[in-house]
Motif scaffolding. Structure first.
Motif, short mmCIF file in Angstrom:
data_model
loop_
_atom_site.label_atom_id
_atom_site.label_comp_id
_atom_site.label_asym_id
_atom_site.label_seq_id
_atom_site.Cartn_x
_atom_site.Cartn_y
_atom_site.Cartn_z
N GLU A 270 0.78 -1.24 0.00
CA GLU A 270 0.00 0.00 0.00
C GLU A 270 0.82 1.29 0.00
OE1 GLU A 270 0.25 -2.20 2.64
OE2 GLU A 270 0.35 -1.13 4.56
N HIS A 303 -8.25 -3.75 -0.59
CA HIS A 303 -7.43 -3.80 0.64
C HIS A 303 -6.34 -2.72 0.61
CE1 HIS A 303 -5.42 -5.98 4.01
NE2 HIS A 303 -4.35 -5.44 3.48
N HIS A 307 -6.01 0.89 2.86
CA HIS A 307 -4.86 1.23 3.71
C HIS A 307 -4.53 2.72 3.67
CE1 HIS A 307 -3.25 -2.32 5.58
NE2 HIS A 307 -2.92 -2.96 4.48
N GLU A 326 -3.56 -4.13 9.69
CA GLU A 326 -3.91 -5.27 8.84
C GLU A 326 -5.25 -5.90 9.23
OE1 GLU A 326 -2.70 -5.53 6.17
OE2 GLU A 326 -0.72 -4.61 6.29
N TYR A 387 -3.62 -11.07 10.36
CA TYR A 387 -4.55 -10.61 9.32
C TYR A 387 -5.98 -11.10 9.57
CZ TYR A 387 -1.07 -8.59 6.09
OH TYR A 387 -0.13 -7.80 5.50
#
Ligand code: TRP
Ligand code: ZN
Length: 885
Positions: A270, A303, A307, A326, A387
């Protein structure tokens, strides 16, 4: 490679940095046989650390120091100390600059950490501690700085030069080289730094934000992939809109870029304004990527985009807090995927994955809390626990506070901590403060490792018309030996009457009956809840939607499970009832196998699945999920001692029986869906995924019959379909079949057709690595000699070796230990090339406690052989030594 014994780092030793870096100015000169990095750091003493000027210890590894200046004065070798991990300087003022020049070797960097080359392009990967392989720095996430980056490279080979933030200038030099400068106005830690230089094309689009700002969107790829970016671009725009609508989060720069690279250790990264992706997480089009790959691209694009707020604007204070970004971001992307597709199916897939893989991690030697309190190598802690379990923990907060309460908490969190590096405690505090609740006990989810057990028993009092549920929680010991105190376990449940209708729920002491589904908080080791006005003995539906990551047990009979499969109003629990029924039936077959008795399948499973297949009101994706028997990996996880052969034989026997008894229904579903596939152009949408999903699982059952009609249908699908989902399933079905000639022809024609597409060749490797027919290891070894295989490419290693050791359990766990020896040899080889990948491939060997004595001994021998094999990376060292402890 290290020179000292790797050492353990503890959360309790955390101290704020002695110095801060307000500005970072970087210049990269890229050459074919080396690169130069010039850094100017504008630094000051951290006021939070008080007075005095202690030595400045900069991180740096594999750097050749060419020059160093402190406060503009060139230093001589007596003025500083360099080791293979640090550069120490001695500042004499509170404010000063540090200038360094170093030489590095991206062109020979096979670890894919720091600056490296993937094919013809340069790229970076800095999380978690890769920036120290680029330049001397305070490489820790609580040191945040603004960055200006200039990249200089040969114009012809590297026409595109990118870094974080906004482009502020570029131009040619007179030596055939050119330069570009980028400025990132947002403070960020070094792990979010990125640089790319290459011959790339881009697909461009734009997004108008909630405040009507236009953001340029660009996806950069190698020219041959320019036709495979549209799905990622659509996913990006959906993600940006969703984060505005659901979290009120707007994008902040004028440009957002994604770059696809072929050699990458994980899924994606990210980096601020310049996400770098494994090409497998970007490229997707019907002809070359399966439905699952399309969904994975959508989820990973989301995802990484999410971030930007949960990770970048608000980042982690230290790496023990990794789940802060995460766990939260996985939660965000999973709700996004649920909103874009079928929510129940997404939940089923997430839970099946968690229960199979995270639960196994939690029961093994690397078990750790969501917020670990020690590590040797942080790269080993990008785990399913941090995660996926981390996401479940955030999900429980959402369940306990409700959607509105959760949103108030996330608003406060982003507002309060924008631009800061914070902790999991800060996240919880925002949730508490915004809602006026106390989450002290809940926080045990962050500090206690292990999967809690929740045993439930019932009692019905007909005379009093009361129904009680008693919950007993416990948590097995884990290697950290932390004492386990009771968790807060949100249990969503309902009660069904004899017709399957839901009862209105009223707990003793409540004035009126309320909802038919509600959340109870189990907070004590043992706790009883009593429902009143219960006119008949009900059947409980427990842990709906998998409301907590626990192992729940309730003594359901098989008939009760069949009843829940048909009547539960909670889709997830309907599926789960089917899984529990399958587990009971399979465990019975496993016992029969172990006793040498003939295998006899409980026909109730057949009739339950017949009902599912006949129900055309059910979402077809649900039908497909319900037809999928628990995997061998899951059956292994729930076994005390896993009997590899018995599990495999039992499951294969059950599949054959189901195929035989349900042949007509499966064949009908298959043909109907295949006809639709022929008539419909490929669309990457839930309804279409569902139709193909059912078609394909039906085909895999049907082929077990070995009937010529099915072979013909498989070949027809393989040869004439227009998409990779149908083609790859047909190939997998052939590969696992006894039709040797057809199999060989199909494999050869597939490879010939797709030989220039590495991502498709990964699929071709995986399908063969996963074949459960005898001789698996020999096939994998032969495939390693194939020209498309390359041990330096992580996707290839995962496709072939990862698929073999992780999914082909019957072959990998061959009783002679050949699979273990093969994997250990590979880990030893990878340890020198790419420690992160080596350490991840090692995971199957760490699970030795699950197996019989003979296999345990063989697995430990291989772990010991790795330990003794020479100089180990800290990554492999940590996993091997903890596994043998
Ligand atoms: N932060 C990345 C993510 O969750 C993953 C990541 C961490 C990563 N370390 C990495 C990716 C190393 C590639 C290589 O999306
Ligand atoms: Zn992430």
């Amino acid at each position: 490679m290290r020179t000292e014994q790797p050492k353990m780092i503890y959360l309790k030793d955390y101290q704020a940095p002695e110095y801060l870096i307000d500005e970072t100015h970087l210049t990269f000169e890229l050459f074919e046989d080396h690169s130069l990095v010039h850094a100017q750091l504008v630094m000051r003493r951290n006021p939070a650390r008080g007075a005095g000027l202690p030595p400045l210890v900069l991180d740096g590894q594999q750097l050749e120091l060419l020059s160093v200046k402190l406060a503009d004065a060139e230093l001589g070798t007596a003025d500083y100390q360099v080791t293979d991990s640090h550069l120490t300087l001695h500042p004499t003022r509170e404010h000063f600059t540090v200038d360094t020049s170093v030489k590095i070797h991206p062109e020979t960097n096979t670890a894919l950490e720091g600056l490296y080359k993937s094919g013809g392009m340069y790229c970076t990967q800095c999380e978690a501690e890769g920036f120290r392989k680029i330049t001397y720095y305070l490489d820790r996430p609580d040191v945040m700085s603004v960055f200006t980056t200039t990249v200089i490279a040969e114009q012809h080979r590297y026409p595109v030069l990118l870094s974080n933030g906004n482009p502020v200038g570029s131009g040619p030099q007179d030596d055939g080289r050119h330069w570009a400068t980028w400025e990132d106005p947002f403070m960020k830690p070094a792990y979010l730094f990125a640089l790319v230089a290459g011959d790339l094309w881009c697909v461009e689009d734009a997004f108008t934000t909630m405040t009507e700002r236009s953001v340029a969107l660009r996806i950069y790829v190698e020219p041959e992939n320019i036709d495979k970016c549209q799905h990622a671009m659509n996913s990006l725009k959906k993600s940006m809109r969703w984060d505005e609508e659901v979290y009120g989060r707007e994008y902040d720069l004028d440009i957002f870029m994604i770059v696809a690279v072929n050699d990458f250790n994980m899924g994606a990264m990210e980096n601020k304004g310049l996400n770098i992706f494994n090409s497998s997480a970007v490229l997707a089009r019907a002809e070359t990527a399966t439905d699952a790959a399309h969904q994975r691209v959508e989820a990973i694009v989301a995802h990484e985009y999410f971030h930007n707020w949960s990770g970048n604007r608000v980042t982690c204070r230290d790496w023990f807090q990794l789940s802060l970004k995460e766990g939260f971001t996985v939660f965000r992307d999973s709700v996004f995927s649920a909103d874009m597709n079928s929510a129940t199916v997404k939940r089923i897939q997430d839970v099946a994955y968690l229960r199979t893989h995270q639960f196994a991690e939690d029961a093994g030697p690397m078990a750790h809390a969501v917020r670990p309190d020690s590590f040797i190598e942080i790269s080993n802690f990008y785990t399913l626990t941090v995660y996926e379990k981390g996401s479940e923990v955030v999900r429980m907060i959402h369940t306990l506070l409700g959607g509105d309460g959760f949103r108030k908490g996330s608003d406060l969190y982003f507002e309060r901590h924008d631009g800061q590096a914070v902790t999991c405690d800060d996240f919880i505090k925002a949730m508490e403060d915004a809602n006026g609740v106390d989450l002290t006990q809940f926080k045990r989810w962050y500090s206690q490792a292990g999967t809690p057990r929740l045993a439930v028993s019932e009692s019905y009092d007909a005379a009093a018309q009361t129904y009680s549920l008693t919950f007993r929680q416990s948590c097995p010991q884990t290697p950290d030996k932390v004492e386990k105190l009771p968790f807060v376990i949100p249990v969503e449940l309902g009660l069904l009457d004899r017709n399957g209708a839901p009862l209105a729920l009223r707990l003793a002491g409540e004035a009126t009956a309320g909802e038919t589904s509600r959340v109870l908080s189990v907070t004590e080791a043992e706790q009883t809840f009593t429902f009143v006005d219960v006119a008949e003995q009900p059947l409980p539906s427990l842990l709906r939607g998998f409301s907590a990551p626990v192992k729940l047990s309730f003594p359901y009979s098989r008939d009760q499970l069949m009843f829940l499969m048909q009547h539960d109003s909670d889709g997830f629990n309907r599926w789960d009832a089917g899984q529990q029924l399958s587990v009971q039936v399979l465990q019975e077959l496993i016992t029969q196998h172990q006793q040498g008795a003939p295998l006899v399948l409980d026909q109730r499973l057949v009739s339950a699945l017949r009902t599912v297949l006949a129900d055309d009101t059910l979402d077809q994706a649900m039908v497909a999920e319900m037809l999928s028997l628990p995997s061998e990996a899951y059956l292994t996880e729930i076994s005390e001692v896993a009997d590899v052969e018995a599990i495999h034989s039992a499951r294969e026997f059950a599949r054959k029986q189901l195929a035989e008894h349900l042949f007509d229904a499966l064949w009908q579903r298959y043909q109907a869906n295949r006809e639709l596939s022929k008539k419909t152009a490929y669309v990457a949408e839930a309804e279409h995924f569902a139709r193909r999903g059912l078609q394909n699982i039906a085909l895999s059952y049907l082929m077990l019959s070995g009937k010529p009609d099915v072979l013909a249908a498989t070949l027809e699908q393989f040869e004439t379909c227009d998409n990779m989902t149908e083609r790859l399933t047909a190939l997998a079905v052939l590969v696992n079949s006894p039709f040797e000639a057809e199999k060989a022809t199909a494999l050869a024609s597939f490879a010939e057709h797709f030989k220039d597409n590495p991502l498709v060749m990964d699929q071709w490797f995986s399908v063969q690595a996963g074949s459960v027919l005898p001789g698996g290891l020999a096939r994998v070894k032969a495939l390693m000699q194939h020209p498309a295989f390359n041990i330096k490419n992580p996707n290839k290693v995962r496709a072939l070796i990862g698929a073999f050791a992780g999914q082909n359990l019957i072959n990998f766990h061959a009783a002679d230990g050949s699979g273990y020896r093969f994997l250990a040899d590979l880990v030893i080889e990878l340890n020198a090339l790419n420690p992160q990948i080596a350490s991840r491939q090692l995971a199957p060997l760490t699970r030795w406690r699950k197996y019989d004595d003979a296999r345990q001994a063989l697995m430990k021998t291989e772990l010991e052989r790795i330990r003794a094999s020479g100089e180990l990376s800290s990554d492999v060292f940590e996993v091997v030594s903890k596994s043998l402890a």
